[in-house]
Design a protein around this motif. Structure first.
Motif, PDB file in Angstrom:
ATOM      1  N   UNK A  65      36.681  39.820  17.493  1.00 32.77           N
ATOM      2  CA  UNK A  65      37.089  40.037  16.107  1.00 32.77           C
ATOM      3  C   UNK A  65      36.673  41.416  15.609  1.00 32.77           C
ATOM      4  N   UNK A  66      35.608  41.974  16.192  1.00 35.70           N
ATOM      5  CA  UNK A  66      35.187  43.314  15.779  1.00 35.70           C
ATOM      6  C   UNK A  66      36.212  44.366  16.176  1.00 35.70           C
ATOM      7  N   UNK A  67      36.813  44.178  17.334  1.00 35.71           N
ATOM      8  CA  UNK A  67      37.865  45.115  17.744  1.00 35.71           C
ATOM      9  C   UNK A  67      39.056  45.031  16.794  1.00 35.71           C
ATOM     10  N   UNK A  68      39.412  43.822  16.402  1.00 31.27           N
ATOM     11  CA  UNK A  68      40.513  43.658  15.451  1.00 31.27           C
ATOM     12  C   UNK A  68      40.212  44.358  14.129  1.00 31.27           C
ATOM     13  N   UNK A  69      38.956  44.288  13.689  1.00 31.32           N
ATOM     14  CA  UNK A  69      38.589  44.834  12.388  1.00 31.32           C
ATOM     15  C   UNK A  69      38.360  46.338  12.402  1.00 31.32           C
TER      16      UNK A  69
END
Length: 318
Positions: free
Chosen positions: A296-300
């Motif tokens: 999810x950090x990559x998405x954000x």
């Protein structure tokens, strides 16, 4: 020139983070064998030879779609595997069968020759113990909040009285269901008045609360360090992802080196660190998850985490 062997990915069926890495490896033309230990005896087979072949371990791992030579597996990505429970067997038989899989299949996977582990399961296990984490972190010069691990009610009460603002954390997250509903435990504030005899049943972790202004999740992949500041105003930011804002930051060089050295101490090549930043801008150790979530950090943030993991797995053992 011999063709490089496959990357093995051990994980449960529903793992979007593993899916991201596998998609990238497929894009690069790197062969991947995905499996879950829970499928052993159904969709997963194993035949391993010791002492009779040139390689220390020879044989094959068989899934419905692929067969992988054990001696040729270049990397093992140990993500979120589950083990079989053999619920259809009597309790004693189920315990016996589960132990055979853990020590048979597990023992083989832990001994793959020439394999890069991301991470080695046994080293993950050692690094997951929070009291050990705290001691090692202090040894590397990291700021560790005052912490007590105890089941002595008097000691706990004295600790809370001395530090006033104290939180309680679980020593290990464990799946827990009540009435068919999955439950979890958050980091919570605790007072001396709340203590009762239940604290004496098992050890508990109590920690002086950091006067934080933000949290930081640091994902280390090999020599790459990705740091994300998480602003929320929450004691435990996991409680409400909709309340979070993210910003990519650079860590002080000394801190980066300490985190990389920390992983090397445990023989790990990747890990997710949780830190807290106080009002003076100082970083404080909270914990390490050797196999933490990061998708999810990559998405954000658009940080190239998937590429970094794929690079590590494609490269194999150096």
């Amino acid at each position: 020139m011999t063709e490089a062997g496959p990357v093995a990915v051990a994980t449960e069926a529903d793992d979007q983070t593993a899916d991201m890495v596998i998609t990238e490896l497929n894009r690069r033309g790197v062969p991947v064998v995905r499996f879950n230990p829970a499928d052993f005896g159904a969709d997963l087979g194993l035949s391993a030879h010791f002492g009779t072949r040139p390689a220390p371990v020879a044989g094959q791992l068989v899934t419905p779609s692929r067969t992988a030579g054990l001696a040729r597996i270049r990397s093992l990505y140990w993500r979120r595997p589950t083990w079989p429970a053999f619920e259809g067997l009597e309790e004693a038989d189920a315990r016996f069968a589960a132990a055979q899989v853990r020590h048979g299949l597990g023992g083989v996977l832990y001994a793959l020759p020439g394999c890069r582990y991301v991470n080695h399961p046994l080293r993950n296990f050692a690094a997951e113990h929070k009291p050990l984490q705290l001691a090692v972190a202090q040894g590397f010069g990291l700021s560790v909040p005052a912490t007590l691990v105890s089941n002595d009610r008097d000691d706990v009460r004295a600790f809370i009285t001395a530090h006033r603002d104290v939180v309680h954390k679980v020593l290990r997250w464990t799946p827990y269901r009540q009435g068919g509903v999955g439950l979890t435990t958050w980091t919570e504030a605790v007072t001396a008045d709340e203590l009762d005899e239940s604290v004496e049943v098992v050890p508990h972790l109590f920690q002086a609360r950091v006067d934080k202004v933000a949290d930081v999740r640091v994902v280390v992949v090999g020599r790459h360090v990705f740091a994300v500041r998480i602003d929320s105003g929450l004691l435990d930011w996991r409680r409400d992802y909709s309340a979070l804002t993210y910003s990519v930051i650079d860590l002080p060089g000394r801190l980066e080196k300490a985190l990389i050295a920390y992983l090397e101490h445990f023989g790990l090549v990747s890990g997710s660190f949780d830190l807290a930043v106080d009002r003076a801008g100082e970083f404080h150790w909270l914990e390490l998850n050797p196999n933490g979530q990061w998708g999810w950090l990559e998405d954000e943030t658009q940080l190239p985490l998937t590429e970094a993991f794929a690079d590590l797995l494609e490269e194999g053992a150096s």
